[in-house]
Structures are given as C-alpha cells and as structure tokens.
Design a protein around this motif. Structure first.
Motif, short mmCIF file in Angstrom:
data_model
loop_
_atom_site.label_atom_id
_atom_site.label_comp_id
_atom_site.label_asym_id
_atom_site.label_seq_id
_atom_site.Cartn_x
_atom_site.Cartn_y
_atom_site.Cartn_z
N ASP A 1 -27.29 1.91 -43.25
CA ASP A 1 -27.42 1.79 -44.71
C ASP A 1 -26.06 2.06 -45.36
OD1 ASP A 1 -28.06 1.84 -47.39
OD2 ASP A 1 -29.76 3.21 -47.18
N PHE A 2 -25.23 1.03 -45.43
CA PHE A 2 -23.90 1.19 -46.01
C PHE A 2 -23.95 1.38 -47.52
CE2 PHE A 2 -22.67 -0.91 -42.00
CZ PHE A 2 -21.65 -0.06 -41.61
N ASP A 3 -24.96 0.82 -48.18
CA ASP A 3 -25.07 1.02 -49.63
C ASP A 3 -25.19 2.51 -49.96
OD1 ASP A 3 -24.94 -1.70 -50.06
OD2 ASP A 3 -27.13 -1.97 -50.13
N ALA A 4 -25.98 3.22 -49.19
CA ALA A 4 -26.15 4.66 -49.42
C ALA A 4 -24.85 5.40 -49.15
CB ALA A 4 -27.27 5.21 -48.55
N ILE A 5 -24.16 5.01 -48.07
CA ILE A 5 -22.91 5.70 -47.74
C ILE A 5 -21.88 5.48 -48.85
CG2 ILE A 5 -21.00 5.82 -46.11
CD1 ILE A 5 -22.95 4.92 -43.92
N LYS A 6 -21.74 4.23 -49.27
CA LYS A 6 -20.74 3.93 -50.30
C LYS A 6 -21.08 4.61 -51.62
CE LYS A 6 -18.29 0.08 -52.48
NZ LYS A 6 -18.14 -1.39 -52.58
N ALA A 7 -22.36 4.59 -52.00
CA ALA A 7 -22.77 5.19 -53.27
C ALA A 7 -22.56 6.70 -53.28
CB ALA A 7 -24.24 4.87 -53.55
N SER A 8 -22.64 7.32 -52.12
CA SER A 8 -22.50 8.79 -52.07
C SER A 8 -21.06 9.23 -52.27
CB SER A 8 -22.99 9.30 -50.72
OG SER A 8 -22.09 8.94 -49.68
N GLY A 9 -20.10 8.34 -51.97
CA GLY A 9 -18.69 8.68 -52.12
C GLY A 9 -18.18 9.67 -51.09
N GLY B 1 -16.25 -1.27 -47.83
CA GLY B 1 -15.68 -0.53 -48.94
C GLY B 1 -15.89 0.96 -48.86
N LEU B 2 -15.73 1.52 -47.68
CA LEU B 2 -15.97 2.95 -47.48
C LEU B 2 -14.69 3.76 -47.70
CD1 LEU B 2 -18.10 2.85 -44.19
CD2 LEU B 2 -18.88 2.68 -46.57
#
Length: 539
Positions: free
Chosen positions: A213-221, A245-246
């Motif tokens: 789940d890259f969306d969760a990783i990216k959103a967490s910052g 975009g991490l």
C-alpha cells in the motif's frame, strides 16, 4: 563470537578480486574429493574458487545438467537468468550463457546489464507462465546469498518460480559431477553473442503496487532508509523511491565486490546478513535518522528491519508482527489461507495464528515447501527464522515463490504508516498478550557419521520424558504441516522446544531452542537438548 565482530573491515579482511577470478578460470575440481564436488544445498551450489569448490568447470557442468534436466521435463520456454554483486557471479553468468546458447536455450538477461535480485527472477518466471504461453519458463540465479565475498553460488528455479526440490537438485548435481568426471566432453560451449533481454527491474517495481500500500506510505510522510548492503537491490530501491514518490534514502548505494565498507559478522568474517547485529552495525548507527530503516543481503532474498525504538529486530519477532498485520489488513485473501512457518521458527507465530483463527502450516527448513501453497493461495504467507519470507498480492494471488526481502522491507513501512506504530512497538504488544519468548541457535560438535544418524533420527528414538522440568508433549521427526522429514528432530513442551539438525557444511549440529520462561530456562533447554541428542546418537 569474534572480538572484532561489529567492527569495520580492514585491508587484511578483503579478498583479492583478481586472484579470485583467476582461480575461477584456472583451478580444476577433482570430484573424487568431496569438497570439490557439485553439491546442492537448500539454496543451490555454493563455494569459493580459492577452495576449488566454485569454478568454471562446476558452472559449465551444472548448466549443461540443467539443460538436460529441463529437456527431460519438457520445459521449452525461455530461461530467465540474473546475477548478484559477488565477484564470482559475473564470470559464472558468462560461463552459463555460453553453455545455454550452445544448447539453443532461449535465455533472457537483464536489459540494462544490471544486477538482478532473486525475487525479480522468480517474479519474471511467474509473469511469463501466467501470460498464457504455449511453453513454460524457468530460471537461474547466480548468487551465494549472504555468504562472504570469496564465495559464488548457482541455483535453479523451475517453472513454479521457487527453489528446485531435492529430486531436481539431486539429479542436476549427480549429472554435473558425471560431466566433470568425464572431462566435460559432453558440455557444449558457444560465444553468447545473441541473447534476449528483459527489464527485470522495471517489471518488478511497477508491479509492487499490487502487493504494498504505497498510498498509505506516501500519505504518512514517514522517512525511510534502505541499505542494499552492496547487493543486487541497489538500483531497485532508487527506482522504488522515484516510482512511488517516497521519502526514501538509499543509505549506501555503493557496490564493492570486496565489501570493504561492511562491519564484520559474529565470527569475524564479512557476511552480508541483514539479520545480524554485527554485520548491520554501521547501518544501526543511523537508526535514529529514519522512521523505518531496512537492509537486504546480496541477492535481496533476506530482510533486516531497524526501528528507532527497538534497533535491529530479531527475524522471528518481525515475522510474527508481519503475520498479525497482514492477516488483518488483506481482506481479499482467502479466509482459509494458512500461515506458513518453518519448524525452527518461533512459537510466537503459533500463538498469533491461533488468535487469528488461522491454520498453522509448519514445514521443514527450506523455502521450497511453501511454493505450492503460495501458488494456489492456500498459504498466504511463508516465512523462515533466517529472515526470508514472501506473501501474496493484495488480491490473494501469487507474488513470488522465492524469498523476497524487498517486499518484507517495504511492508515494515506500510505497517508504520497504517498503524502509526513501529514493528518493534507492535511486537511488544504481542509479548504483552502472548508472553515474551527467548530464542537462540547454538552449535554442538558432531562427526560426519553422527550427523548422518541425526539426519535420519526418528523422534521415537528419544528416551527422555521431560525437558527442563516440563513434560515432553511431542517428539517430531516429520513436520506437522506436510509430514515431510525434518532431517533431524524437534522436541516440544508446553513452554519450550528445541530442534536439532546437522550442518551441511561443518562438523557440527545446530540446536535451535526457545523458551517462554526466560533466559535461564532457555539455557536449561539447550543443555538438556545436547544431552538428549548425544544420548540418541550414542555419543
């Protein structure tokens, strides 16, 4: 434990790459000497060219044997081949290509002449075989995994994408030794001028969105560090960062076949083991710079997880956390999908499985046992205590059938992003609920004859009724999950267990032990384990 464990490598610790390569091409094995024969362990044939254990003649013979094996099995599709960053890997791949091309095998190398991790080869094989072709693909990975820089390794992955089973490896090894003994007269060689290419890295990285789940990783910052430890995943981590975009730093992007930047492992050797505190000492120095910091070995089939609050996690601890998280955050997985573990992995996994209402599938050491379950979805996660694991895509279909240290490292970031807690914190929660086990592996001396007896030992041959003050409830010489021989024995009580297995390379046997009653009790278990096994072996 060496007094230099965890200290930086010195010039005297480094291999002479030129001399090693020269030995690869010039030293000729004598297969009447056991140490110079082709021998496939759980992860292929390994050895050093300096010891005449991994040389050009070995690779010529093994590759020819693979050609003959795949022909006998009716495997006519492409063969995907990749190599890691060990000094012997490039020359061994060149040798293999010459044999494959001469035998008119359709062989596929990396499009960018990049190093290729083990999971990327498995991924490529499965992708081809899912695409509806009339033929089936297989593969070769040139790697000794985390072994020292002087070693080479060579392993075969059949069309299921995972490690070859013992029937296949025994046939290949026996045929290779016959070929060497016959002077390699039946081995074809040709200049590998025209081979196909494949974007291993691009295909693997693009598909990661279907398992993490890259969306969760990216959103967490969250801030992520990834150390390839000089291995084949180095360019993969940069591609993962750019593709998704991490906030990710490739902590050490350097590749050096001498591994001069490493700190020494527990025995004073250079070894790229991401689960070893000694080998990971320089990585641990940066643990406070990241929310999650990870390491991989040379072929990226193993993982190491570092958190600011807990340092380097014990592999058993992380497996338990990963299982608890995945089986509660993958709603599309089959409700009856089992949890796969090797017989020497922590009982904490058993307790987590019971709390989840999931079936535990306990198998002998060797990732090959998980392959059928991962393919059909009946086993959603398979893990080994040595920091190797893989799991299914989010939709419940197969990802890889070989160990994948990259996805296990990425999963740590997903866990941190989704739960707001580090894997170390989550493991502390598990111990509060299920108890806090102490786990250790030690070695005990054994002759070759005694090792052979231990490998065939039946649990019923153990006379003891108690272990460290507790009644013995099981004496296992076959794994509960699939009834396959474990190549040793496992003895279980309510709060502890030990397993004894012969080493494949040294005159010792390995004692794995765990206790939920503390360190002192663990030491009792270990001491009595030696006595029990010695008695059974007649020592």
């Amino acid at each position: 434990m060496s007094d230099r464990a965890g200290t930086p490598a010195q010039e005297s610790d480094l291999i002479d790459v030129e001399a090693l390569t020269h030995a690869y091409y010039t030293l000729k094995p004598d297969v009447s000497i056991p140490e110079q024969r082709v021998v496939f362990g759980t992860s292929g044939h390994r050895g050093s060219a300096f010891d005449t254990a991994f040389n050009e003649d070995h690779i010529r013979a093994i590759t020819q044997a693979i050609v003959e094996y795949r022909a006998a099995q009716g495997i006519t599709g492409p063969l995907f081949i990749g190599a890691d960053t060990h000094a012997l890997s490039a020359p061994a791949q060149t040798t293999a290509l010459a044999v494959l091309v001469a035998n008119e095998v359709r062989v596929i190398v990396d499009e960018f002449d990049d190093w290729v991790p083990t999971p990327a080869v498995s991924h490529a094989i499965l992708a081809y075989n899912r695409a509806g072709h009339d033929d089936q693909a297989d593969g070769i990975v040139v790697t000794p995994s985390h072994n020292p820089p002087s070693d080479g390794g060579f392993k075969y992955n059949p069309p299921h994408g995972g490690p070859a089973d013992s029937d296949a490896t025994s046939w290949i090894a026996n045929r290779a030794n016959e070929l060497i003994e016959g002077g390699l007269h039946d081995v074809a060689m040709a200049e590998p001028t025209a081979v196909e290419t494949y974007d291993y890295r691009g295909s693997y990285v693009a598909d990661l969105a279907n398992i993490i789940d890259f969306d969760a990783i990216k959103a967490s910052g969250i801030r992520i560090g990834a150390d390839p430890l000089g291995g084949a995943s180095v360019n993969y981590w940069a591609a993962i960062r750019d593709s998704y975009g991490l906030d990710l730093e490739v902590v050490n992007p350097h590749v050096d076949p001498r591994w001069a930047f490493m700190t020494l492992d527990w025995d004073g050797k250079i070894r790229m083991d991401p689960s070893s505190p000694s080998a990971m000492a320089s990585v641990l120095d940066r643990k406070d710079d990241f929310d999650i910091l990870t390491g991989n070995d040379a072929d990226a089939d193993r993982h190491g997880i570092v958190t600011p609050d807990g340092g380097l996690m014990n592999p058993n601890h992380y497996l338990a956390v990963a299982i608890q998280y995945l089986y509660t955050h993958r709603p599309e997985w089959r409700e009856d999908a089992a949890i796969g573990k090797t017989l020497v992995s922590s009982t904490m996994i058993d307790r987590v499985a019971e709390s989840l209402g999931r079936r535990l599938w306990e198998v002998p050491v060797g990732f090959k046992w998980f392959v059928p379950g991962l393919i059909d979805g009946s086993v959603a996660f398979g893990g080994e205590e040595s920091a190797g694991a893989s799991f299914l895509r989010r939709d419940g279909s197969v990802w890889t059938t070989d160990k994948d240290g990259i996805i296990l490292a990425l999963l740590a970031s997903e866990i941190r992003a989704v739960t707001g807690k580090s894997p170390s914190e989550l493991y502390d929660e598990l111990t509060a609920e299920f108890g806090d086990p102490v786990y250790e592996r030690v070695d005990a001396a054994a002759s070759k004859a005694q090792k052979a007896r231990l490998g065939k030992l039946d649990g019923d041959a153990i006379a003891a009724a108690e272990l460290a003050g507790e009644p013995i409830v099981a004496k296992l010489s076959h794994a509960p999950g699939n009834d396959a021989p474990v190549g040793g024995v496992k003895v279980v009580t309510e709060h502890a267990w030990f397993a004894a297995r012969p080493s494949g390379t040294e005159d010792v046997y390995k004692i794995y032990a765990e206790s939920f009653l503390g360190t002192e009790h663990l030491h009792e278990v270990q001491a009595q384990a030696r006595a029990i096994v010695d008695d059974a072996l007649g020592q």
